[in-house]
Scaffold this active site. Structure first.
Site, PDB file in Angstrom:
ATOM      1  N   HIS A   7       0.722  -1.236  -0.340  1.00  0.00           N
ATOM      2  CA  HIS A   7      -0.055   0.063  -0.017  1.00  0.00           C
ATOM      3  C   HIS A   7       0.621   0.935   0.156  1.00  0.00           C
ATOM      4  O   HIS A   7       1.674   1.034   0.340  1.00  0.00           O
ATOM      5  CB  HIS A   7      -0.762  -0.047   0.904  1.00  0.00           C
ATOM      6  CG  HIS A   7       0.027  -0.152   2.754  1.00  0.00           C
ATOM      7  ND1 HIS A   7       0.175  -0.929   3.403  1.00  0.00           N
ATOM      8  CD2 HIS A   7       0.396   1.029   3.280  1.00  0.00           C
ATOM      9  CE1 HIS A   7       0.357  -0.897   4.038  1.00  0.00           C
ATOM     10  NE2 HIS A   7       0.497   0.482   4.361  1.00  0.00           N
ATOM     11  N   HIS A  79       4.419   7.135   3.811  1.00  0.00           N
ATOM     12  CA  HIS A  79       5.310   5.609   3.628  1.00  0.00           C
ATOM     13  C   HIS A  79       4.173   4.630   2.823  1.00  0.00           C
ATOM     14  O   HIS A  79       3.178   5.239   2.222  1.00  0.00           O
ATOM     15  CB  HIS A  79       5.043   4.981   4.555  1.00  0.00           C
ATOM     16  CG  HIS A  79       4.109   4.341   5.157  1.00  0.00           C
ATOM     17  ND1 HIS A  79       2.871   5.310   6.176  1.00  0.00           N
ATOM     18  CD2 HIS A  79       3.942   3.153   5.459  1.00  0.00           C
ATOM     19  CE1 HIS A  79       2.479   4.305   6.173  1.00  0.00           C
ATOM     20  NE2 HIS A  79       2.420   3.161   5.897  1.00  0.00           N
ATOM     21  N   GLU A 130       7.518   1.332   5.328  1.00  0.00           N
ATOM     22  CA  GLU A 130       7.365  -0.023   6.252  1.00  0.00           C
ATOM     23  C   GLU A 130       7.736  -0.838   5.136  1.00  0.00           C
ATOM     24  O   GLU A 130       6.953  -1.328   4.393  1.00  0.00           O
ATOM     25  CB  GLU A 130       5.554   0.078   6.264  1.00  0.00           C
ATOM     26  CG  GLU A 130       4.659  -0.782   7.153  1.00  0.00           C
ATOM     27  CD  GLU A 130       3.737  -0.255   7.641  1.00  0.00           C
ATOM     28  OE1 GLU A 130       3.004  -0.587   8.218  1.00  0.00           O
ATOM     29  OE2 GLU A 130       2.513  -0.094   6.445  1.00  0.00           O
TER      30      GLU A 130
END
Length: 134
Positions: A7, A79, A130
Site C-alpha cells: 500500500h 510511507h 514499512e
C-alpha cells in the site's frame, strides 16, 4: 528481499472527508475505519485491483501522523509499504547492513494484523518505508 507493493499511505487531516472523497468522487471501495492505538492512528483502506491506499488520521496529539500534519496541514504521502517473506529476518539483515530500523527494531502488529517494521526515511531517499510480513 521486497515483494509486491502492499500500500501507499496518505496522512489526512480529516479521515471522514478523505474517505468520502475517494468513495463518492472516485467510486472507490473503502474499508471501515480501524483505530490502531499502538501506532497512534486510525486507518481506512481503499481497495484497488493491484494494491491499496491507506488513509491515516492521528489518534491524538502524540501520534507521529499529528506531527506530519503539522508540517503538511493538507496531508500527503506518508510511507510506502512493501511485503517481505519474513519481516523479522529482513529487519535484522537490514540493521546489520547499516539501515536504521525505527523503534526497537522488533516487529509490531500493523493494520492487517501482520508484523511490520519501519525503516528510516533518510536511508531511502526521503521515503519512510514499512515492511509487512507477506
Amino acid at each position: 528481499m521486497i515483494g509486491r507493493l502492499n500500500h501507499v499511505a496518505i496522512a489526512v487531516p480529516d479521515l471522514d472527508a478523505a474517505t468520502a472523497r475517494y468513495r463518492d468522487r472516485l467510486g472507490a471501495r473503502v474499508s471501515e475505519p480501524v483505530p490502531l492505538a499502538e501506532h497512534g492512528v486510525t486507518t481506512v483502506f481503499i481497495e484497488l485491483p493491484n494494491t491499496k491506499i491507506e488513509l491515516l488520521e492521528p489518534l491524538g496529539a502524540e501520534s507521529p501522523i499529528a506531527a506530519f500534519l503539522e508540517r503538511n496541514p493538507d496531508g500527503g504521502i506518508h510511507h510506502l509499504c512493501y511485503e517481505v517473506d519474513d519481516v523479522a529476518a529482513a529487519s535484522a539483515a537490514l540493521a546489520e547492513s547499516g539501515i536504521r530500523v525505527l523503534g526497537s527494531g522488533e516487529p509490531k502488529r500493523g493494520a492487517h494484523d501482520k508484523p511490520v517494521v519501519f525503516l528510516h526515511p533518510k536511508d531511502f531517499f526521503g521515503t519512510l518505508i514499512e515492511l509487512e510480513q507477506a
